[in-house]
Design an enzyme around this catalytic site. Structure first.
Site, short mmCIF file in Angstrom:
data_model
loop_
_atom_site.label_atom_id
_atom_site.label_comp_id
_atom_site.label_asym_id
_atom_site.label_seq_id
_atom_site.Cartn_x
_atom_site.Cartn_y
_atom_site.Cartn_z
N ASP A 25 11.38 13.55 -17.55
CA ASP A 25 12.08 12.50 -18.30
C ASP A 25 12.72 13.08 -19.55
OD1 ASP A 25 10.81 11.06 -16.37
OD2 ASP A 25 9.44 10.02 -17.73
N SER A 67 12.16 4.69 -20.98
CA SER A 67 12.40 4.15 -22.32
C SER A 67 11.56 4.91 -23.35
CB SER A 67 12.11 2.65 -22.38
OG SER A 67 10.85 2.35 -21.82
N TYR A 127 -1.51 7.06 -12.62
CA TYR A 127 -0.66 8.25 -12.76
C TYR A 127 -1.53 9.47 -13.02
CZ TYR A 127 3.08 11.31 -14.38
OH TYR A 127 3.95 12.35 -14.53
C1 GLA Z 1 7.08 9.41 -14.96
C2 GLA Z 1 6.70 10.70 -15.70
C3 GLA Z 1 7.50 11.89 -15.16
C4 GLA Z 1 7.40 11.97 -13.64
C5 GLA Z 1 7.66 10.61 -12.99
C6 GLA Z 1 7.38 10.62 -11.51
O1 GLA Z 1 8.41 9.09 -15.22
O2 GLA Z 1 6.97 10.57 -17.08
O3 GLA Z 1 7.04 13.08 -15.77
O4 GLA Z 1 6.17 12.49 -13.24
O5 GLA Z 1 6.87 9.58 -13.57
O6 GLA Z 1 8.28 11.45 -10.86
#
Ligand code: GLA
Length: 389
Positions: free
Chosen positions: A171, A126, A220
């Site tokens: 993304d 999103s 992350y």
């Molecule tokens: C999120 C991040 C992406 C990617 C995914 C995991 O969506 O924005 O860049 O790293 O996690 O694949």
């Protein structure tokens, strides 16, 4: 994304009709998770759910935004956007404008009405959908064309420089480059994007666990740092390695002793996941849907055990999906830590499978899980609905 009253709602909010309307999709990643920031391969598709942005120029140099779904508004002069200081969503909108201005694009003031039908914060991008929707709207008002890779990089910089998430490029490239009916094989080192037709006999199911993505930001960034430290240690043996993309299973088996156990697990996931992406595209080309599904299942296990980004709800949802007739494979999609599962189902069983999975997941967990049978859509684009004065 198709509310016919949207232009009227813009007029009601801002007193004049919009000049253009942008449709910017979300994305679902079929396979290739946490590989993008390791220069690897991913295989996402743009969704038919997403963000809509209606826009009109203002002549007072202000950026005025109404976020319809949140019932909130924001306004700031373009000359003083301070994008890092605002609450949540305003950082994305102001951040896009601030970076476009600092890149030298002459933006006019603008009124923006933002709405959409994408589940927010569920691993369906999103935020990338919002970033590119706003970017395409502001550039459309300015009469500036930016090619799709540059648009994607801009959205990624909003995440990295304004929001503080060290995310990769997947993304934004998926949102920028989506092609209806296709998934996109993306090489995240070269940014080469290859659309691959999705087979007529299969449907993509998007299964929302409704589990909050709590640790998403900090964990992350931590995963990314662990991958980078694994690369630094492997460089002692092979100085030519730039990213985990350059490591294969044989090299990891020979040199993995240099890594601590956590780094070794992270590297094992990334190395095996890169191979799974390439194998899954080959399986699709061969019409081997069962093979594709098996690779999705292996991906989920690797994300759960080696990358440690799953959780009880996502594991339960995958298990329920895999026990459902017609489902060929299922795995968590996006960053993990809550959010969505993606599944592949035989076309003839897809609707029934989606309903049954959602009902059984709700009964098992008490969470408000939802399931969508999704079509792959085009990337972000705008239609001009009134001539520029
Ligand atoms: C999120 C991040 C992406 C990617 C995914 C995991 O969506 O924005 O860049 O790293 O996690 O694949």
């Amino acid at each position: 994304m198709n509310d016919p009253t949207f232009p009227e709602r813009f007029t009601a909010a801002f007193g004049a009709p919009p000049e253009l309307i942008v449709r910017s999709p979300g994305r679902v990643n079929l396979i290739g998770e946490h590989t993008d920031y390791n220069d690897g391969w991913v295989f996402p598709a743009a969704l038919d759910m997403g963000t809509v942005v209606a826009a009109r120029r203002r002549d007072d140099g202000r950026l005025c935004t109404v976020a319809a779904r949140l019932g909130e508004a924001d306004a700031a002069p373009l000359a003083d956007l301070c994008p890092r200081e605002g609450p949540g969503w305003t950082r994305y909108v102001r951040g896009v404008a601030a970076l476009l201005l600092s890149d030298g694009h002459p933006l006019p003031g603008a009124d923006l009405l933002i709405d959409g039908d994408l589940p927010l914060g569920s691993g369906l991008s999103s935020s990338a959908s919002l970033e590119l929707g706003v970017a395409v709207a502001l550039l459309g008002l300015a009469g500036v064309a930016l090619e799709r890779t540059a648009l994607a990089r801009l959205g990624q910089r909003v995440e990295n420089e304004i929001v503080g998430l060290q995310s990769g490029i997947m993304d934004q490239l998926a949102v920028a480059c989506g092609v209806a009916g296709h998934a996109l094989l993306i090489d995240c080192r070269s940014y080469a994007v290859r659309p691959v037709a999705l087979p007529a006999g299969a449907r993509v199911l998007v299964l929302d666990s409704a589990a909050p993505r709590t640790l998403a930001g900090s964990a992350y960034n931590q995963r990314r740092a662990e991958c980078e430290s694994a690369v630094a240690k492997l460089q002692a043996a092979r100085p030519d390695i730039r990213a985990l993309r350059d490591v294969d299973a044989a090299l990891l088996a020979a040199e993995g002793w240099r890594l601590d156990p956590v780094e070794l697990r992270r590297a094992r996931h990334v190395v095996s996941e890169n191979q799974r992406v390439l194998d899954s595209v080959a399986a699709l080309a061969a019409g081997d849907l069962a093979g594709f599904g098996a690779l999705m299942v292996a991906s989920h296990r690797s994300l759960r055990d080696d990358y440690e980004v799953s959780g009880p709800e996502l594991d339960a949802l995958v298990a329920i999906a895999l026990a459902t007739p017609g489902v060929l494979g299922a795995r968590l999609t996006g960053a993990g830590f809550g959010g969505c599962v993606v599944a592949l189902a035989a076309a003839s069983d897809a609707e029934a499978a989606a309903m049954s999975i959602a009902a059984r997941y709700r009964a098992a967990t008490g969470r408000d899980g939802r399931a969508y049978v999704s079509a792959a859509a085009d990337g972000a684009r705008f239609g001009r609905i009134a001539p520029l004065a």
